[in-house]
Design an enzyme around this catalytic site. Structure first.
Site, PDB file in Angstrom:
ATOM      1  N   GLU A 268      -1.998  -3.567   7.326  1.00 36.45           N
ATOM      2  CA  GLU A 268      -3.087  -4.510   7.615  1.00 36.45           C
ATOM      3  C   GLU A 268      -3.271  -5.621   6.585  1.00 36.45           C
ATOM      4  O   GLU A 268      -4.412  -6.066   6.388  1.00 36.45           O
ATOM      5  CB  GLU A 268      -4.393  -3.723   7.719  1.00 36.45           C
TER       6      GLU A 268
ATOM      7  N   HIS B 127      -5.919  -1.087  15.747  1.00 40.81           N
ATOM      8  CA  HIS B 127      -6.080  -0.383  14.461  1.00 40.81           C
ATOM      9  C   HIS B 127      -5.998  -1.380  13.302  1.00 40.81           C
ATOM     10  O   HIS B 127      -6.887  -1.431  12.451  1.00 40.81           O
ATOM     11  CB  HIS B 127      -4.975   0.684  14.360  1.00 40.81           C
ATOM     12  N   GLU B 128      -4.950  -2.172  13.278  1.00 49.36           N
ATOM     13  CA  GLU B 128      -4.758  -3.090  12.143  1.00 49.36           C
ATOM     14  C   GLU B 128      -5.831  -4.170  12.117  1.00 49.36           C
ATOM     15  O   GLU B 128      -6.274  -4.588  11.046  1.00 49.36           O
ATOM     16  CB  GLU B 128      -3.366  -3.732  12.201  1.00 49.36           C
TER      17      GLU B 128
ATOM     18  N   ALA C  46       2.844  -0.026  10.739  1.00 44.79           N
ATOM     19  CA  ALA C  46       2.234  -1.339  10.567  1.00 44.79           C
ATOM     20  C   ALA C  46       1.316  -1.310   9.359  1.00 44.79           C
ATOM     21  O   ALA C  46       0.876  -0.242   8.938  1.00 44.79           O
ATOM     22  CB  ALA C  46       1.438  -1.729  11.813  1.00 44.79           C
TER      23      ALA C  46
ATOM     24  N   GLU D 194       0.855  -1.193   0.000  1.00 39.16           N
ATOM     25  CA  GLU D 194       0.000   0.000   0.000  1.00 39.16           C
ATOM     26  C   GLU D 194       0.885   1.235   0.000  1.00 39.16           C
ATOM     27  O   GLU D 194       1.847   1.274   0.768  1.00 39.16           O
ATOM     28  CB  GLU D 194      -0.905   0.034   1.235  1.00 39.16           C
TER      29      GLU D 194
HETATM   30 ZN   LIG Z   1      -4.563   2.146   8.978  1.00 35.33          ZN
END
Ligand SMILES: [Zn+2]
Length: 861
Positions: free
Chosen positions: A281, A314-315, A279, A143
């Site tokens: 996902e 969050h992830e 990080a 990403e």
């Molecule tokens: Zn995020």
């Protein structure tokens, strides 16, 4: 993705401009079969793939994405075809000898690519083991648009497909992907062929492959296996994350109303760092840099532990919001990031209530969003994304923090249950698909039985922070009628066109009632039961600043200690910002701060400590600096004495956070006791690497480094070189750039020309120098541009260099940054514009606040 803290407000990329979202939709991928063979020593890899495609309209050309790949063959339905790669637009076009008819076909490719040193595509992380041997781990980061550096793909989020991945791993290593491996076949040369199970339908940016000398530890959460994967020897440091993930999975299954759809969820720790993200996902294979996932009880602070929960939460939220349901295009990136950021606090409030996550969001996250959003350089949450440059720019504080604040506001406006029901409807309706923001508003509206888009559009389609102002309040017959005006809160020149929002607002009286209203025009009257002290935006659930008239503010000061915690924090923060923006005098903030007692909530003191730090920057280099330092110590020292220098049994985690903040602030202000303690502890590190109590390790080290003498700095350099723990070593490297002393900053810069450190470590060191010496760091980077660019991911070069000058107070700096920006393509100048705007805002704030600080210091109160 969870972005790195330091980069949160300055992220941008400068890869070649590319018309985005423009792959033809006449051909769509259905199933990829990808095989790759990395050669980690040579930093190259080879790959081949067969992709089943659906041709929706007869065509003689097929266009997909590829970047940095040398394509050696291309076939359609098994027959070789001509291919051309447009490197600038990252487009791979196949020209067929005859028309391909509507229906199922296959395309095939073979290629070679390179393994990168920084996190884009397939990349390597080099580290040293405890025994001094060297290792290289491989991982992927796709990403935003970097899957195309791994394999030719339809690399846009709306082209969802299934993936079957095979990879060759060296003997003795483990390999991981989104799905479990179905088989591992030993090859004649000793290498191993991993075949991973087929993924569900998903976007290309979520694919993952990693391998190395790794260990894995697992727990079960229902039928899902949760794993933590680390370099050899530290897998137990994943215990905390594993335990929290085991609590989060059922929590999310319930909240979203859809069970997690994959058989396993791995969390992979990379022993390196990036300046730009923490990080990512990837579905079923979340990648983290070590400090975001591993808890080292000998070295980690309480806030570090909470940070791990935050990033994991969050992830994991992205496994639904982002992975199961994905934005149609990057215009709506905020749907992913705002929601995942909001869920950090939502899940913490439910699972770890003693962190007071809602109040903490008012004190910190909301301020982060408003800080960016109240300058002329802001932009709407949703905006047109047309180039690769703009995709990178979208990962900014507006997308994350304002997105989070707006979602929180809608939850508090609709009610938590209605809001959750709307999210469940949205997940059920769009799972495995793609959406635009208005589809979320529709589901929330349907669940809540009230329109959402009308309110939401004001906050997502225009930039800026609303300001609601109390202009008059009168008590009649046991009720208060208040007149409330609204406009835009700006830290720089107010915009010429007046702006309004539909601001949901809770208005309450202390000891009386609450009423909900929506402030929509320039001015609104609202009536609320009771005649006690009036609170606007009670609970601070809405995304707005609040300003009171003098009588209203006097009442707040008088009743300060009786206000709910969120209102104490939010009012302190509003008062400071209103003064910095020139709306009211800073004396109002000081009056409120004077009411924060020594035994007040830790969050109040954390906030006050932060603002005293801001004021230190406001008066830096002036005759006010010394008296402000003394005053800061006089205010904060009794608070630190009360909570103690080291962790006490059974204390609140927030006390732990406050201790870190106070030790840091007092150390920064030259408090002799903290400084003496820092020198004693650090002096013991050579013989005992864990001499510093973990609860204050971070601020003790930063106190030592910030106040370093030449002898201290030499000691720090020795400790850095001797350190074998990769995370601890990275932190030491940054500390070498933290000295306030000019000569030591110069010596730190000289290290960048040696081969003492890795490229990411050097980038971190240069950024650390810019903290206290922005002019020196910027000038050095411009003078050594080729060297500096060699340290960075290609996509971050321009923003990194201009960001170094962001803290400058030299009037010459904006012109220097603009001159540098002229050397960049037009599309890559956004970061420079934001940095220059930020410098102007700070200069204006300095001029407004200094006189008030002087008056306050002279008053002795
Ligand atoms: Zn995020």
């Amino acid at each position: 993705m969870k972005i790195a803290v330091a980069a949160a407000l300055a992220l941008t990329v400068s890869t070649p401009a590319l018309a985005a979202g423009t792959l033809p939709t006449t051909v769509v991928p259905v199933l990829y079969d990808i095989s790759v063979t990395p050669n980690a020593q040579a930093m190259t890899f080879t790959g081949s793939e067969t992709v089943q495609i659906d041709v929706k309209a007869a065509t003689r050309t097929i266009t997909l994405n590829a970047a940095g790949l040398a394509i050696s063959s291309a076939t359609v339905d098994g027959k070789p075809v001509r291919h051309t790669l447009d490197a600038d637009r990252q487009l791979l076009t196949l020209t067929l000898p005859a028309v391909a008819n509507v229906g199922r076909h296959t395309v095939g490719f073979a290629w070679s690519g390179k393994i990168n040193q920084s996190a884009a595509g397939l990349f390597a992380i080099d580290y040293t083991n405890q025994d001094g041997s060297k290792s290289r781990m491989l991982a992927t980061q796709f990403e935003a648009p970097d899957a195309r550096r791994f394999a030719p793909m339809w690399d846009e989020p709306a082209f969802k497909a299934r993936f079957r991945l095979k990879a060759i791993a060296p003997a003795g290593q483990l390999a991981f992907s989104n799905m479990p491996s179905m088989s591992v076949a030993k090859q004649s040369d000793g290498t191993q062929l991993y075949s991973f199970a087929e993924t569900p339908v998903m976007s290309s940016y979520l694919l993952y492959l990693g391998m190395g000398d790794l260990e894995r530890k697992t727990v079960m959460a229902g039928k899902v296996e949760i794993g933590v994967i680390t370099r050899r020897g530290v897998v137990d440091q994943g215990d905390y994350a594993l335990a929290e993930a085991k609590r989060l999975l059922p929590y999310y299954n319930n909240y979203f109303g859809q069970p997690y759809p994959l058989p396993k969820l791995d969390m992979i720790a990379g022993p390196g760092s990036s300046q730009f993200f923490g990080a990512m996902e990837n579905w079923g294979a979340i990648f983290y840099f070590e400090p975001e996932l591993l808890f080292d009880p000998k070295r980690a602070t309480e806030s570090g532990r909470q940070r791990i929960f935050t990033v994991v939460a969050h992830e994991m939220a992205h496994q639904w919001f982002g992975d199961l349901v994905t934005m149609q295009w990057w215009d709506d990136l905020w749907l992913n990031e705002g929601f995942a950021s909001w869920m950090e606090n939502k899940s913490a409030a439910d699972l770890n209530p003693d962190w007071k996550a809602r109040a903490s969001a008012v004190a910190f996250d909301r301020e982060g969003a408003m800080g960016v959003d109240s300058t002329a350089a802001t932009h709407p949450i949703i905006r047109k994304i047309e180039t690769v440059d703009q995709i990178g720019e979208a990962f900014d504080g507006i997308t994350y923090s304002k997105g989070q604040a707006v979602i929180g506001m809608l939850e508090s406006t609709l009610g938590a249950d209605n809001f959750r029901d709307g999210i469940r409807r949205y997940m059920a309706k769009y799972k495995y698909g793609n959406t635009v923001t208005d589809q979320l508003w529709s589901e929330l509206s349907a669940a809540a039985g009230q329109p959402v888009a009308e309110i939401a559009h004001g906050f997502t389609l225009q930039g800026g922070v609303p300001l609601v102002t109390l202009t008059a309040a009168r008590c009649v017959g046991g009720s208060t009628t208040a007149t409330i005006a609204q406009g835009r809160f700006g830290m720089d020149a107010p915009s010429k066109t007046p702006q309004t929002w539909q601001v949901p607002l809770v208005v309450g009286t202390l000891g009386g009632g609450d009423t909900r209203t929506i402030v929509s025009g320039a001015s609104t009257d609202v009536s609320v039961k009771g005649c006690g002290t009036l609170l606007l935006n009670k609970g601070k659930g809405s995304y707005t600043r609040v300003m009171y008239d003098q009588a209203g503010h006097d009442a707040l000061v008088r009743d300060y200690t009786r206000l709910p915690l969120e209102d104490r924090l939010g009012t302190l923060a509003d008062d400071y910002a209103l003064a910095a923006g020139g709306y009211q005098d800073l004396s109002r903030f000081f009056a409120l701060m004077g009411r924060v007692g020594v035994d007040a909530d830790p969050l109040e003191w954390s906030l006050v400590s932060g603002r005293l730090g801001s004021l230190r920057n406001i008066v830096r280099g002036t005759p006010l600096a010394a008296p402000l330092r003394a005053r800061t110590v006089a205010i904060l020292d009794p608070v630190l004495k009360r909570i103690g220098y080291t962790q006490r049994n059974g204390e609140s985690p927030l006390v732990g956070n406050l201790r870190e903040s106070l030790v840091d602030r007092l150390g920064d202000n030259g408090d002799p006791e903290v400084l003496r303690m820092a020198r004693t502890y650090v002096g013991q590190l050579a013989t005992n690497p864990t001499a510093i109590p973990p609860s204050i390790r971070t601020p003790i080290l930063s106190t030592f480094a910030g106040n370093a003498t030449p002898a201290d700095w030499e000691l720090l350099l020795k400790l850095t070189q001797a350190e074998t723990n990769p995370v601890a070593k990275n932190r030491f490297v940054s500390l070498l750039g933290a000295a306030e002393d000019d000569a030591l900053a110069t010596r730190a810069l000289a290290l960048l020309k040696t081969d003492t450190f890795t490229a990411p470590q050097k980038a971190a060191l240069l950024r650390a120098v810019s903290g206290g010496h922005p002019d020196m760091a910027f000038d050095w980077a411009v003078a050594n541009r080729a060297l500096v660019e060699g340290l960075l991911e290609e996509s971050n070069r321009s923003s990194f260099i201009v960001g170094l000058g962001a803290g400058s107070v030299d009037p010459a700096m904006p012109a220097k940054i603009n001159a540098f920006a002229q050397t960049l393509p037009e599309a890559s100048r956004g970061a420079a514009r934001r940095v220059v705007a930020g410098i102007a805002v700070r200069k204006a704030a300095v001029e407004r606040l200094r006189p008030a600080v002087q008056t306050w210091l002279a008053s002795g109160q």
